[in-house]
Design an enzyme around this catalytic site. Sequence first.
Site, PDB file in Angstrom:
ATOM      1  N   ASP A   1       0.862  -1.174   0.000  1.00 29.52           N
ATOM      2  CA  ASP A   1       0.000   0.000   0.000  1.00 29.52           C
ATOM      3  C   ASP A   1       0.903   1.231   0.000  1.00 29.52           C
ATOM      4  O   ASP A   1       2.065   1.162   0.426  1.00 29.52           O
ATOM      5  CB  ASP A   1      -0.894  -0.023   1.248  1.00 29.52           C
ATOM      6  CG  ASP A   1      -1.676   1.260   1.420  1.00 29.52           C
ATOM      7  OD1 ASP A   1      -2.305   1.703   0.441  1.00 29.52           O
ATOM      8  OD2 ASP A   1      -1.644   1.832   2.525  1.00 29.52           O
TER       9      ASP A   1
ATOM     10  N   ASP B   1      -0.205   5.190   0.598  1.00 35.06           N
ATOM     11  CA  ASP B   1      -0.493   6.235   1.579  1.00 35.06           C
ATOM     12  C   ASP B   1      -0.580   5.690   2.998  1.00 35.06           C
ATOM     13  O   ASP B   1      -1.300   4.735   3.268  1.00 35.06           O
ATOM     14  CB  ASP B   1      -1.803   6.944   1.221  1.00 35.06           C
ATOM     15  CG  ASP B   1      -1.643   7.878   0.041  1.00 35.06           C
ATOM     16  OD1 ASP B   1      -1.024   8.934   0.214  1.00 35.06           O
ATOM     17  OD2 ASP B   1      -2.117   7.530  -1.056  1.00 35.06           O
TER      18      ASP B   1
ATOM     19  N   ASN C   1      -2.057  -0.475   5.917  1.00 38.69           N
ATOM     20  CA  ASN C   1      -2.467   0.084   7.210  1.00 38.69           C
ATOM     21  C   ASN C   1      -3.975  -0.005   7.426  1.00 38.69           C
ATOM     22  O   ASN C   1      -4.480   0.330   8.501  1.00 38.69           O
ATOM     23  CB  ASN C   1      -2.038   1.545   7.314  1.00 38.69           C
ATOM     24  CG  ASN C   1      -2.817   2.440   6.358  1.00 38.69           C
ATOM     25  OD1 ASN C   1      -2.823   2.214   5.153  1.00 38.69           O
ATOM     26  ND2 ASN C   1      -3.483   3.441   6.891  1.00 38.69           N
TER      27      ASN C   1
END
Length: 280
Positions: free
Chosen positions: A92, A94, A210
């Site tokens: 991922d 961001d 996240n």
Amino acid sequence: MERMENIAEYLKVLFFHAFNTITIDRLCLTVVVAVVWILLLFPKLRRFFLRNLFRILRTISVSLTIKRHGHKLSPASESRLSIVRKKTLVLDMDETLMTAIVKGGHRLDNEMNVPFDYRFTMFDSAYTVFVYKRPHLDYFLDTVSQWYNLVVYTTSTKLYADPILTFLDNGRGILRKRLYRHNCSHIHGVRIKPVSRACADLSSVFILDNSLIECTYNKGNAIKINSYVIGSLMDNNLLYLLPFLDCLRFVEDVRSILKPMNTNSSEDVKNESVSQLLIS
């Protein structure tokens, strides 16, 4: 002008007193007081000092924390790797690899004392994106790129993500394979990143993210990492993952290890789903 003269006179008195007493402790204290006094009086100088102090502390943190993982494999380990498929690590972007702030114009708020690593403009310079890399990111990418096929999968648009990923790659050619917002699936209005779009063999692919939603949707093929908060100098999450990732490449099926680890509660996932709907 009068203000500067008063400051100069005050500093002169302080240093005169320090040298007269001829005490190292007092001299050091006087210098510290003078520096603090100057920084309090001049905001621009204070921001410059704090930003450079942050850079120095971050460099020290990296040098103290990093331990090389480039050890030579034993013959048994090399033999094991030769019989298992090389796996794909989906990253991922961001809040996992970096965090960004988007501002109208070209300047950050005056109170932002953390130095950005990169910036670029969008929509004919109407917006500026300030990029902050997660601590130890370069070392992490250099290491895992030797173990895995890397794919970046983001819910962001190509226009936004490409300049960031090109900067993070830094000419190494390790972040070439990229999946964007238009590669995501939509389930009940929420964007989802199926890891099967990065690699069809689910025994050999997993995502580092996240988001609880992604980790739950890709249950058995996901590792949850805490979100990166700008200015978190002691964020060593990427380094802590390296020993585990080093071991995971030897298994036949990553799901045998990762599925028992996914214990996210349905309530947490529901709350994040609602939040994502609100900001989408």
